[in-house]
Design a protein around this motif. Structure first.
Motif, mmCIF file in Angstrom:
data_model
loop_
_atom_site.group_PDB
_atom_site.id
_atom_site.type_symbol
_atom_site.label_atom_id
_atom_site.label_comp_id
_atom_site.label_asym_id
_atom_site.label_seq_id
_atom_site.Cartn_x
_atom_site.Cartn_y
_atom_site.Cartn_z
ATOM 1 N N PHE A 1 1.547 -28.803 -14.945
ATOM 2 C CA PHE A 1 0.327 -29.463 -15.421
ATOM 3 C C PHE A 1 -0.232 -30.352 -14.325
ATOM 4 O O PHE A 1 0.509 -30.922 -13.541
ATOM 5 C CB PHE A 1 0.640 -30.323 -16.649
ATOM 6 N N GLY A 2 -1.569 -30.482 -14.319
ATOM 7 C CA GLY A 2 -2.238 -31.419 -13.420
ATOM 8 C C GLY A 2 -2.086 -31.063 -11.965
ATOM 9 O O GLY A 2 -2.557 -30.020 -11.508
ATOM 10 N N ASN A 3 -1.341 -31.878 -11.240
ATOM 11 C CA ASN A 3 -1.231 -31.726 -9.788
ATOM 12 C C ASN A 3 -0.214 -30.667 -9.361
ATOM 13 O O ASN A 3 0.088 -30.547 -8.194
ATOM 14 C CB ASN A 3 -0.878 -33.076 -9.153
ATOM 15 N N GLY A 4 0.324 -29.906 -10.311
ATOM 16 C CA GLY A 4 1.260 -28.832 -9.978
ATOM 17 C C GLY A 4 2.704 -29.254 -9.916
ATOM 18 O O GLY A 4 3.579 -28.440 -9.658
ATOM 19 N N VAL A 5 2.996 -30.532 -10.153
ATOM 20 C CA VAL A 5 4.367 -31.010 -10.140
ATOM 21 C C VAL A 5 5.037 -30.595 -11.454
ATOM 22 O O VAL A 5 4.457 -30.732 -12.526
ATOM 23 C CB VAL A 5 4.407 -32.553 -9.977
ATOM 24 N N GLN A 6 6.254 -30.091 -11.339
ATOM 25 C CA GLN A 6 6.994 -29.663 -12.522
ATOM 26 C C GLN A 6 7.372 -30.895 -13.345
ATOM 27 O O GLN A 6 8.068 -31.766 -12.890
ATOM 28 C CB GLN A 6 8.249 -28.895 -12.097
ATOM 29 N N VAL A 7 6.861 -30.970 -14.579
ATOM 30 C CA VAL A 7 7.189 -32.058 -15.495
ATOM 31 C C VAL A 7 8.532 -31.717 -16.137
ATOM 32 O O VAL A 7 8.738 -30.570 -16.545
ATOM 33 C CB VAL A 7 6.086 -32.205 -16.578
ATOM 34 N N PRO A 8 9.456 -32.691 -16.231
ATOM 35 C CA PRO A 8 10.787 -32.380 -16.760
ATOM 36 C C PRO A 8 10.777 -31.729 -18.151
ATOM 37 O O PRO A 8 11.623 -30.917 -18.443
ATOM 38 C CB PRO A 8 11.475 -33.748 -16.818
ATOM 39 N N ASP A 9 9.821 -32.062 -18.985
ATOM 40 C CA ASP A 9 9.835 -31.506 -20.347
ATOM 41 C C ASP A 9 8.876 -30.328 -20.506
ATOM 42 O O ASP A 9 8.491 -29.988 -21.603
ATOM 43 C CB ASP A 9 9.515 -32.590 -21.372
ATOM 44 N N ALA A 10 8.492 -29.686 -19.412
ATOM 45 C CA ALA A 10 7.539 -28.569 -19.477
ATOM 46 C C ALA A 10 8.256 -27.223 -19.482
ATOM 47 O O ALA A 10 7.802 -26.269 -18.881
ATOM 48 C CB ALA A 10 6.547 -28.652 -18.330
ATOM 49 N N LYS B 1 4.909 -22.468 -26.462
ATOM 50 C CA LYS B 1 5.900 -22.797 -27.494
ATOM 51 C C LYS B 1 7.163 -23.310 -26.829
ATOM 52 O O LYS B 1 7.573 -22.818 -25.773
ATOM 53 C CB LYS B 1 6.262 -21.555 -28.320
ATOM 54 N N ARG B 2 7.783 -24.284 -27.514
ATOM 55 C CA ARG B 2 9.047 -24.840 -27.022
ATOM 56 C C ARG B 2 9.733 -25.590 -28.143
ATOM 57 O O ARG B 2 9.152 -25.819 -29.213
ATOM 58 C CB ARG B 2 8.796 -25.782 -25.857
ATOM 59 N N GLY B 3 10.956 -26.020 -27.898
ATOM 60 C CA GLY B 3 11.646 -26.880 -28.844
ATOM 61 C C GLY B 3 10.951 -28.224 -28.905
ATOM 62 O O GLY B 3 10.385 -28.679 -27.909
ATOM 63 N N ILE B 4 10.967 -28.850 -30.085
ATOM 64 C CA ILE B 4 10.285 -30.143 -30.247
ATOM 65 C C ILE B 4 10.832 -31.144 -29.244
ATOM 66 O O ILE B 4 12.034 -31.279 -29.068
ATOM 67 C CB ILE B 4 10.454 -30.666 -31.689
ATOM 68 N N SER B 5 9.925 -31.856 -28.583
ATOM 69 C CA SER B 5 10.278 -32.776 -27.515
ATOM 70 C C SER B 5 10.256 -34.227 -27.995
ATOM 71 O O SER B 5 9.772 -34.535 -29.083
ATOM 72 C CB SER B 5 9.295 -32.595 -26.357
ATOM 73 N N MET B 6 10.738 -35.099 -27.138
ATOM 74 C CA MET B 6 10.771 -36.537 -27.425
ATOM 75 C C MET B 6 9.357 -37.115 -27.385
ATOM 76 O O MET B 6 8.480 -36.603 -26.703
ATOM 77 C CB MET B 6 11.644 -37.258 -26.387
#
Length: 155
Positions: free
Chosen positions: A21-30, A71-76
Motif C-alpha cells: 500500500f502507498g509507497n510500496g513498503v510491505q505493511v506487516p499486516d498486509a 480477504k484475510r484473517g481479522i486483524s488487530m
C-alpha cells in the motif's frame, strides 16, 4: 514447447503473491489469503445504422473495472490498514478520504516478481466480516473492498 513466448514455470501458480500500500513498503499486516477483481472490460454502445438490418454496430465507449477485493484473517485494531478503513468508512465524510496506490505482485517460486498490477488512487468502499459458524473450524475472515481510478499492469 520452448521459445520466446513461453517461460519456465508457466503458467505461474496463483498462491504466492504480495500486496503493498502507498509507497510500496510491505505493511506487516498486509498478508492476504485471496485477491480478486483484477479485471478490465471495454464498455460498448450499440448503434443501429438506418437501412442496415443485418447487424448492430458495437462502438467502444469506456473502460470499466470491478472493485478490488482482498480477504484475510481479522486483524488487530491498531493495524495501519484497519485504521485507514476505519477512518474512511466510519469518518462520516468529516475526515478526508485518503487514496493510496495498492500494488499486487504475483511471485514465482524463488520470490521474483512475475506480474504486477498497480491500482491507482484506491480507497476502501466496503469492509465486511464473513459469517461465524459454530459447526466449522475456520479462521474469522474480513474482506476489504477498494474502488480505484485506474489500474496498470507491469511485467
Amino acid at each position: 514447447m520452448t521459445g520466446e513466448y513461453f517461460e519456465e514455470g508457466y503458467p505461474p501458480a496463483a498462491f504466492y503473491f504480495t500486496v503493498t500500500f502507498g509507497n510500496g513498503v510491505q505493511v506487516p499486516d498486509a498478508s492476504f489469503s485471496e485477491v480478486s477483481g483484477i479485471s478490465l472490460e471495454m464498455e460498448t454502445e450499440a448503434v443501429v445504422e438506418g437501412g442496415e438490418n443485418r447487424f448492430v454496430h458495437q462502438l467502444p465507449k469506456s473502460i470499466k473495472h470491478p472493485n478490488l477485493e482482498l480477504k484475510r484473517g481479522i486483524s488487530m485494531l491498531n493495524s495501519p490498514l484497519v485504521k485507514w478503513c476505519k477512518d474512511t468508512l466510519e469518518g462520516a465524510f468529516i475526515k478526508l478520504i485518503v487514496p493510496q496506490t495498492i500494488i499486487v505482485k504475483l511471485n514465482g517460486a524463488d520470490g521474483q516478481v512475475l506480474r504486477a498490477w498497480a491500482f491507482i488512487d484506491a480507497y476502501p468502499v466496503k469492509w465486511d466480516v464473513e459469517g461465524f459458524n459454530a459447526t466449522k473450524n475456520e479462521v474469522a475472515i474480513e474482506k476489504m473492498t477498494f474502488a480505484y481510478t485506474y489500474s496498470k499492469r507491469s511485467k
